[in-house]
Design a protein around this motif. Structure first.
Motif, PDB file in Angstrom:
ATOM      1  N   ARG A 261      55.860  57.431  44.117  1.00 40.77           N
ATOM      2  CA  ARG A 261      57.253  57.853  43.920  1.00 40.77           C
ATOM      3  C   ARG A 261      57.284  59.342  43.587  1.00 40.77           C
ATOM      4  NH1 ARG A 261      62.142  55.541  40.237  1.00 40.77           N
ATOM      5  NH2 ARG A 261      62.928  57.522  39.434  1.00 40.77           N
ATOM      6  N   ILE A 262      58.150  60.055  44.280  1.00 39.65           N
ATOM      7  CA  ILE A 262      58.377  61.482  44.015  1.00 39.65           C
ATOM      8  C   ILE A 262      59.779  61.621  43.439  1.00 39.65           C
ATOM      9  CG2 ILE A 262      58.358  63.811  44.990  1.00 39.65           C
ATOM     10  CD1 ILE A 262      55.709  62.467  45.391  1.00 39.65           C
ATOM     11  N   GLU A 263      59.904  62.387  42.358  1.00 36.13           N
ATOM     12  CA  GLU A 263      61.209  62.550  41.716  1.00 36.13           C
ATOM     13  C   GLU A 263      62.102  63.502  42.512  1.00 36.13           C
ATOM     14  OE1 GLU A 263      61.868  60.522  39.270  1.00 36.13           O
ATOM     15  OE2 GLU A 263      59.792  59.811  39.354  1.00 36.13           O
ATOM     16  N   SER A 264      63.363  63.571  42.132  1.00 30.85           N
ATOM     17  CA  SER A 264      64.328  64.389  42.879  1.00 30.85           C
ATOM     18  C   SER A 264      64.022  65.881  42.794  1.00 30.85           C
ATOM     19  CB  SER A 264      65.747  64.124  42.375  1.00 30.85           C
ATOM     20  OG  SER A 264      65.827  64.367  40.981  1.00 30.85           O
TER      21      SER A 264
ATOM     22  N   ASN B  25      65.241  47.689  46.449  1.00 29.63           N
ATOM     23  CA  ASN B  25      65.113  48.831  45.552  1.00 29.63           C
ATOM     24  C   ASN B  25      65.995  49.954  46.074  1.00 29.63           C
ATOM     25  OD1 ASN B  25      63.906  51.245  44.208  1.00 29.63           O
ATOM     26  ND2 ASN B  25      62.460  49.714  43.459  1.00 29.63           N
ATOM     27  N   ALA B  26      66.536  50.753  45.163  1.00 29.71           N
ATOM     28  CA  ALA B  26      67.399  51.856  45.590  1.00 29.71           C
ATOM     29  C   ALA B  26      66.596  53.060  46.066  1.00 29.71           C
ATOM     30  CB  ALA B  26      68.302  52.272  44.432  1.00 29.71           C
ATOM     31  N   LEU B  27      65.282  53.034  45.885  1.00 27.85           N
ATOM     32  CA  LEU B  27      64.461  54.171  46.289  1.00 27.85           C
ATOM     33  C   LEU B  27      64.446  54.323  47.806  1.00 27.85           C
ATOM     34  CD1 LEU B  27      61.364  53.864  43.950  1.00 27.85           C
ATOM     35  CD2 LEU B  27      63.123  55.622  43.883  1.00 27.85           C
ATOM     36  N   ARG B  28      64.402  55.554  48.257  1.00 25.30           N
ATOM     37  CA  ARG B  28      64.341  55.819  49.690  1.00 25.30           C
ATOM     38  C   ARG B  28      62.906  56.093  50.117  1.00 25.30           C
ATOM     39  NH1 ARG B  28      68.533  60.589  50.009  1.00 25.30           N
ATOM     40  NH2 ARG B  28      67.353  61.096  48.143  1.00 25.30           N
ATOM     41  N   TRP B  29      62.625  55.729  51.338  1.00 28.66           N
ATOM     42  CA  TRP B  29      61.301  55.921  51.946  1.00 28.66           C
ATOM     43  C   TRP B  29      61.386  57.125  52.858  1.00 28.66           C
ATOM     44  CZ3 TRP B  29      56.351  53.809  52.508  1.00 28.66           C
ATOM     45  CH2 TRP B  29      55.682  54.047  53.706  1.00 28.66           C
TER      46      TRP B  29
ATOM     47  N   PRO C 241      65.196  60.363  43.761  1.00 31.58           N
ATOM     48  CA  PRO C 241      63.772  60.074  43.963  1.00 31.58           C
ATOM     49  C   PRO C 241      63.532  59.408  45.315  1.00 31.58           C
ATOM     50  CG  PRO C 241      64.493  59.351  41.792  1.00 31.58           C
ATOM     51  CD  PRO C 241      65.731  59.709  42.545  1.00 31.58           C
ATOM     52  N   TYR C 242      62.306  59.514  45.794  1.00 33.88           N
ATOM     53  CA  TYR C 242      61.945  58.902  47.068  1.00 33.88           C
ATOM     54  C   TYR C 242      60.486  58.466  47.016  1.00 33.88           C
ATOM     55  CZ  TYR C 242      60.138  63.658  47.982  1.00 33.88           C
ATOM     56  OH  TYR C 242      59.475  64.865  47.903  1.00 33.88           O
TER      57      TYR C 242
END
Length: 376
Positions: free
Chosen positions: A110-113, A18-22, A139-140
């Motif tokens: 998930r938190i948006e930008s 996934n492209a989402l960051r932790w 997002p992260y």
């Protein structure tokens, strides 16, 4: 990879597949795998998944997510293991806490930008997340349990914590030990203070003891901490209290250069391994900060100066350190005890029979040790 500029340094990785960051300001590691979850997932299924190390990226109702977290916490609780000593029981308890914390960190959101949490019935988490995670451009994902702590810390930061001995409020930041227990502050407020021009506050945290020393008449305090987030917190409180120019927060490994007439230190009280970045104020591996402070103190005291060590005897009551070991460390450092003042704790756990370490906490004593170099 963009790094945020908030109060807390974040463990930051790309989520698997996934492209989402932790992000985790508490040092939690991301899961190797995860599934999407919502209100249809039962607590039993969630328990089976997190027990195997599978993360749950929540997409349902915010309050349902909190209830799921509570249900998981109950299921992850194990009976206290029978052990041969209080020290062994305590270390086992710490291991269990770490295991549970790891499993609970696998429930994620998930938190948006723009730091929005787009779940049903979700609160506005923007200001609190911005304080901790800084400005972000995408997002992260964060552990829900950490997010709840971030929200709570945001309220404390906004409202502040009343410190009666200071006659003011201290505003703690996320991850910095808050002066909600005032016993150690009261000890510093009541200790006999000769005329002091310069003092060092080692491990300053929120800056509460540095502020108290200035309010008691110390002309200048250099307040050190090895944590950048603590230094930012101390700087914030110095500004709020109007003490800029009299307190100098400095990021340093214990001591700043030079010597002072008074050196104050409130190190971690328990010699145990911290399991998260939030633990470092309470747990110090092998009492390293305590022993380093004692060893280096004589080189940073002006002639006739004193070191004030604030320490609980809970480690002694749990069998993690003996009084003889503490006094030996003082003597090996070339120091002597000038005097000691004691107080009893006023925290809820001391009066809670359900706590597995109730007996030790009930008898706990917090002391301010006045130390000076051995003459001759």
């Amino acid at each position: 990879m963009h790094l945020p500029e908030g109060d807390a340094a974040c463990a930051q990785q790309v989520m698997p597949g996934n492209a989402l960051r932790w992000f985790s300001a508490n040092g939690a590691e991301p899961p190797v795998r995860f599934v999407h979850a919502d209100d249809r997932m039962s607590a039993n299924r969630a328990y089976r998944l997190v027990s195997r190390g599978t993360g749950l990226l929540w997409q349902g109702d915010f309050h349902q997510a909190r209830q799921l977290l509570s249900a998981l916490s109950r299921r992850l609780q194990r009976p206290q293991k029978r052990t041969s000593s209080a020290a062994e029981a305590f270390l086992h308890h710490r291991q269990e806490q770490s295991r549970r914390a790891r499993a609970l960190s696998l429930v994620m959101v998930r938190i948006e930008s723009d730091h929005a949490l787009e779940l049903r019935r979700a609160p506005d988490v923007g200001p609190a997340c911005r304080d901790v995670y800084g400005e972000v451009d995408a997002p992260y994902v964060v552990p829900l349990r950490e997010l709840l702590g971030v929200i709570s810390a945001g309220e404390w930061r906004r409202k502040g914590v009343a410190v009666p001995a200071l006659g003011a409020h201290i505003h703690p930041h996320y991850g910095v030990f808050a002066p909600t227990r005032n016993e150690y502050v009261d000890l510093v407020a009541d200790a006999p203070l000769p005329p002091v021009r310069t003092a060092f506050d080692i491990g300053t945290g929120t800056g509460v003891l540095a502020a108290l020393l200035v309010r008691r008449g110390v002309a200048r305090v250099v307040a050190t901490d090895s944590s950048a987030r603590a230094i930012r917190c101390a700087e914030d409180n110095v500004r709020r209290l109007g003490l800029t120019g009299r307190i100098e927060p400095v990021e340093a490994d214990l001591f700043p250069p030079g010597r002072a007439q008074l050196v104050v230190c409130n190190p971690p009280w328990l010699p145990a391994q911290p399991h998260s970045s939030l633990d470092h104020a309470v747990y110090g591996p092998e009492s390293r900060m305590l022993l380093d402070f004692l060893d280096r103190l004589p080189d940073h005291l002006q002639p006739g100066g004193e070191g004030w060590l604030i320490l609980s005897d809970l480690a002694e009551r749990l069998g993690l350190r003996t009084r003889a070991e503490l006094l030996d460390a003082v003597h090996r450092a070339g120091l002597r005890v000038v005097a000691r003042s004691d107080t009893e704790p006023r925290h809820p756990k001391a009066a809670a029979p359900g706590d597995p370490f109730h007996a030790a906490r009930a008898g706990e004593v917090i002391s301010l040790w006045r130390l000076a170099p051995i003459e001759g």
